[in-house]
Design a protein around this motif. Structure first.
Motif, PDB file in Angstrom:
ATOM      1  N   ASN A 257       0.784  -1.161  -0.057  1.00  0.00           N
ATOM      2  CA  ASN A 257      -0.016   0.123   0.135  1.00  0.00           C
ATOM      3  C   ASN A 257       0.800   1.117   0.006  1.00  0.00           C
ATOM      4  O   ASN A 257       0.064   2.360   0.100  1.00  0.00           O
ATOM      5  N   LEU A 258       2.312   1.069  -0.130  1.00  0.00           N
ATOM      6  CA  LEU A 258       3.085   2.369   0.148  1.00  0.00           C
ATOM      7  C   LEU A 258       2.946   2.944  -1.045  1.00  0.00           C
ATOM      8  O   LEU A 258       2.849   4.499  -0.839  1.00  0.00           O
ATOM      9  N   PHE A 259       2.709   2.787  -2.162  1.00  0.00           N
ATOM     10  CA  PHE A 259       2.541   3.985  -3.212  1.00  0.00           C
ATOM     11  C   PHE A 259       1.212   4.061  -3.594  1.00  0.00           C
ATOM     12  O   PHE A 259       0.855   4.622  -4.886  1.00  0.00           O
ATOM     13  N   ARG A 260       0.119   3.838  -2.719  1.00  0.00           N
ATOM     14  CA  ARG A 260      -1.102   4.045  -3.165  1.00  0.00           C
ATOM     15  C   ARG A 260      -1.655   5.316  -2.636  1.00  0.00           C
ATOM     16  O   ARG A 260      -1.648   5.359  -1.073  1.00  0.00           O
ATOM     17  N   PRO A 261      -1.831   6.342  -3.252  1.00  0.00           N
ATOM     18  CA  PRO A 261      -2.000   7.627  -2.813  1.00  0.00           C
ATOM     19  C   PRO A 261      -3.197   7.856  -1.511  1.00  0.00           C
ATOM     20  O   PRO A 261      -3.022   8.451  -0.478  1.00  0.00           O
ATOM     21  N   ASN A 262      -4.365   7.101  -1.686  1.00  0.00           N
ATOM     22  CA  ASN A 262      -5.155   7.009  -0.737  1.00  0.00           C
ATOM     23  C   ASN A 262      -4.824   6.372   0.363  1.00  0.00           C
ATOM     24  O   ASN A 262      -5.457   6.801   1.593  1.00  0.00           O
ATOM     25  N   GLN A 263      -4.014   5.286   0.654  1.00  0.00           N
ATOM     26  CA  GLN A 263      -3.513   4.738   1.746  1.00  0.00           C
ATOM     27  C   GLN A 263      -2.248   5.348   2.375  1.00  0.00           C
ATOM     28  O   GLN A 263      -1.730   4.957   3.476  1.00  0.00           O
ATOM     29  N   ALA A 264      -1.449   6.309   1.783  1.00  0.00           N
ATOM     30  CA  ALA A 264      -0.220   6.950   2.037  1.00  0.00           C
ATOM     31  C   ALA A 264      -0.406   7.367   3.600  1.00  0.00           C
ATOM     32  O   ALA A 264       0.594   7.118   4.426  1.00  0.00           O
ATOM     33  N   PRO A 265      -1.147   8.264   3.830  1.00  0.00           N
ATOM     34  CA  PRO A 265      -1.306   8.783   5.358  1.00  0.00           C
ATOM     35  C   PRO A 265      -1.358   7.521   6.511  1.00  0.00           C
ATOM     36  O   PRO A 265      -0.864   7.420   7.410  1.00  0.00           O
ATOM     37  N   ILE A 266      -2.162   6.432   6.100  1.00  0.00           N
ATOM     38  CA  ILE A 266      -2.447   5.365   7.017  1.00  0.00           C
ATOM     39  C   ILE A 266      -1.168   4.416   7.091  1.00  0.00           C
ATOM     40  O   ILE A 266      -0.771   3.900   8.077  1.00  0.00           O
ATOM     41  N   VAL A 267      -0.237   4.499   5.895  1.00  0.00           N
ATOM     42  CA  VAL A 267       0.843   3.580   5.851  1.00  0.00           C
ATOM     43  C   VAL A 267       1.907   4.385   6.839  1.00  0.00           C
ATOM     44  O   VAL A 267       2.516   3.715   7.579  1.00  0.00           O
ATOM     45  N   ASN A 268       1.831   5.610   6.827  1.00  0.00           N
ATOM     46  CA  ASN A 268       2.606   6.370   8.155  1.00  0.00           C
ATOM     47  C   ASN A 268       2.562   5.898   9.202  1.00  0.00           C
ATOM     48  O   ASN A 268       3.155   5.837  10.339  1.00  0.00           O
ATOM     49  N   VAL A 269       1.104   5.856   9.667  1.00  0.00           N
ATOM     50  CA  VAL A 269       0.491   5.525  11.190  1.00  0.00           C
ATOM     51  C   VAL A 269       1.203   4.027  11.187  1.00  0.00           C
ATOM     52  O   VAL A 269       1.633   3.829  12.403  1.00  0.00           O
ATOM     53  N   VAL A 270       1.249   3.026  10.524  1.00  0.00           N
ATOM     54  CA  VAL A 270       1.419   1.918  10.664  1.00  0.00           C
ATOM     55  C   VAL A 270       2.766   1.768  10.829  1.00  0.00           C
ATOM     56  O   VAL A 270       3.410   0.954  11.453  1.00  0.00           O
ATOM     57  N   ALA A 271       3.542   2.594  10.081  1.00  0.00           N
ATOM     58  CA  ALA A 271       4.929   2.549  10.180  1.00  0.00           C
ATOM     59  C   ALA A 271       5.428   2.936  11.632  1.00  0.00           C
ATOM     60  O   ALA A 271       6.302   2.441  12.241  1.00  0.00           O
ATOM     61  N   VAL A 272       4.650   4.077  12.221  1.00  0.00           N
ATOM     62  CA  VAL A 272       5.092   4.491  13.464  1.00  0.00           C
ATOM     63  C   VAL A 272       4.658   3.361  14.413  1.00  0.00           C
ATOM     64  O   VAL A 272       5.419   3.132  15.306  1.00  0.00           O
ATOM     65  N   PHE A 273       3.562   2.604  14.359  1.00  0.00           N
ATOM     66  CA  PHE A 273       3.345   1.481  15.327  1.00  0.00           C
ATOM     67  C   PHE A 273       4.300   0.442  15.307  1.00  0.00           C
ATOM     68  O   PHE A 273       4.862  -0.227  16.201  1.00  0.00           O
ATOM     69  N   LEU A 274       4.824   0.115  13.972  1.00  0.00           N
ATOM     70  CA  LEU A 274       5.937  -0.939  13.712  1.00  0.00           C
ATOM     71  C   LEU A 274       7.196  -0.533  14.407  1.00  0.00           C
ATOM     72  O   LEU A 274       8.098  -1.321  15.205  1.00  0.00           O
ATOM     73  N   ILE A 275       7.602   0.828  14.572  1.00  0.00           N
ATOM     74  CA  ILE A 275       8.589   1.410  15.053  1.00  0.00           C
ATOM     75  C   ILE A 275       8.561   1.249  16.636  1.00  0.00           C
ATOM     76  O   ILE A 275       9.433   0.599  17.298  1.00  0.00           O
ATOM     77  N   VAL A 276       7.625   1.333  17.002  1.00  0.00           N
ATOM     78  CA  VAL A 276       7.186   1.227  18.551  1.00  0.00           C
ATOM     79  C   VAL A 276       7.255  -0.057  18.900  1.00  0.00           C
ATOM     80  O   VAL A 276       8.031  -0.574  20.191  1.00  0.00           O
ATOM     81  N   VAL A 277       6.523  -1.061  18.297  1.00  0.00           N
ATOM     82  CA  VAL A 277       6.831  -2.581  18.520  1.00  0.00           C
ATOM     83  C   VAL A 277       7.903  -2.922  18.581  1.00  0.00           C
ATOM     84  O   VAL A 277       8.458  -4.001  19.198  1.00  0.00           O
ATOM     85  N   SER A 278       8.827  -2.363  17.546  1.00  0.00           N
ATOM     86  CA  SER A 278      10.050  -2.902  17.644  1.00  0.00           C
ATOM     87  C   SER A 278      11.168  -2.528  18.575  1.00  0.00           C
ATOM     88  O   SER A 278      11.924  -3.171  19.123  1.00  0.00           O
ATOM     89  N   ILE A 279      10.890  -1.314  18.976  1.00  0.00           N
ATOM     90  CA  ILE A 279      11.917  -0.556  20.118  1.00  0.00           C
ATOM     91  C   ILE A 279      11.555  -1.344  21.423  1.00  0.00           C
ATOM     92  O   ILE A 279      12.543  -1.647  22.092  1.00  0.00           O
TER      93      ILE A 279
END
Length: 266
Positions: free
Chosen positions: A227-249
């Motif tokens: 979903n990274l390059f789908r314009p409609n999903q781009a904002p949600i991808v950022n949210v999911v990425a932040v969640f992944l960062i936290v879960v990894s840390i």
């Protein structure tokens, strides 16, 4: 060794540049997850929680999250069993080919992920004739997650006094009784640290997962990639990425604290 004032300043500047190179992009991802501008214009025109709300309500994200957690938990459990057994064999017994086995066990985490992924894909589909599924992903993840358990357990076993195990055996305790009553309590924190690191590795793994997952399954990193390059999903991808960062840390931080506390306890 004492460093001059100029050397300390130089090392400080270099360290700051390296840390900025690593963490500033992560900070931008965090900021953009609250950016009200869908095109992520800079500086942000405003801040909003809309993307976080949409991410929480997105069925695809929730299903991928559940899959990632399931895979990570099972892969970690398998890694704990296999990594502990292998560490005990390598650390407590002498046998032909011991060093070779140790090297081969560590190799999966040193190999490029794409090589591991292609090799496992060929093994599952060509040699074994299996259809790719969550079980093939779990097995694939266990091959490299096991290394973190193996390394942590071996390090702890090297620091333990083997005479305690010998004393237990002299008093009539069997192998399993000695392990449960003497060995396991001393290596418990190392196993927990290895398990936390294994969970973090499995949860955000993308390359090996891409080659070993079924067409109808998705983990959270795979969902991001698709979903990274789908314009409609781009904002949600950022949210999911932040969640992944936290879960990894969090698991890495906990594992480090456990290791530090164990060192102080000795």
């Amino acid at each position: 060794m004492r460093l001059s004032q100029a050397s300390r300043w130089t090392m400080g500047v270099i360290t700051a540049i390296v840390l900025a190179f690593i963490y500033v992009p992560l900070l931008l991802v965090l900021i953009n997850s609250f950016n009200s501008d869908r095109a992520f214009g800079w500086p942000p025109k405003g801040f909003t929680f809309e993307w976080w709300s949409r991410a929480a309500q997105n069925e695809g994200v929730r299903a991928a999250l559940a899959t990632s957690v399931e895979v990570a938990i099972v892969a970690t459990a398998v890694s704990l069993v296999l990594g502990t057994m292998l560490a005990l064999a390598l650390q407590r017994y002498s046998f032909f080919g011991k060093q070779t086995i140790n090297m081969l066990a560590i190799l999966p985490i040193a190999l490029p992920g794409i090589i591991t992924g292609i090799a496992l894909n060929n093994f599952f589909t060509t040699i074994m004739g299996l259809s790719l599924s969550l079980w093939t992903v779990i097995i694939a993840h266990a091959t490299f997650c096991m290394v973190t358990v193996l390394n942590n357990t071996q390090a702890r076993l090297q620091q333990m006094n083997s005479r305690l195990e010998e004393a237990s055996a002299d008093l009539g305790a069997g192998v399993f009784r000695t392990f449960w009553s003497v060995t396991f309590p001393q290596m418990r924190s190392a196993l927990l640290a290895g398990g936390l690191l294994s969970f973090a590795l499995s949860f955000d793994e993308i390359i090996v997962t891409t080659f070993t997952i079924g067409a109808s399954d998705q983990t959270l990193p795979v969902w991001i990639l698709q979903n990274l390059f789908r314009p409609n999903q781009a904002p949600i991808v950022n949210v999911v990425a932040v969640f992944l960062i936290v879960v990894s840390i969090i698991p890495i931080w906990l594992a480090q604290r456990l290791s530090d506390n164990s060192s102080l306890g000795r």
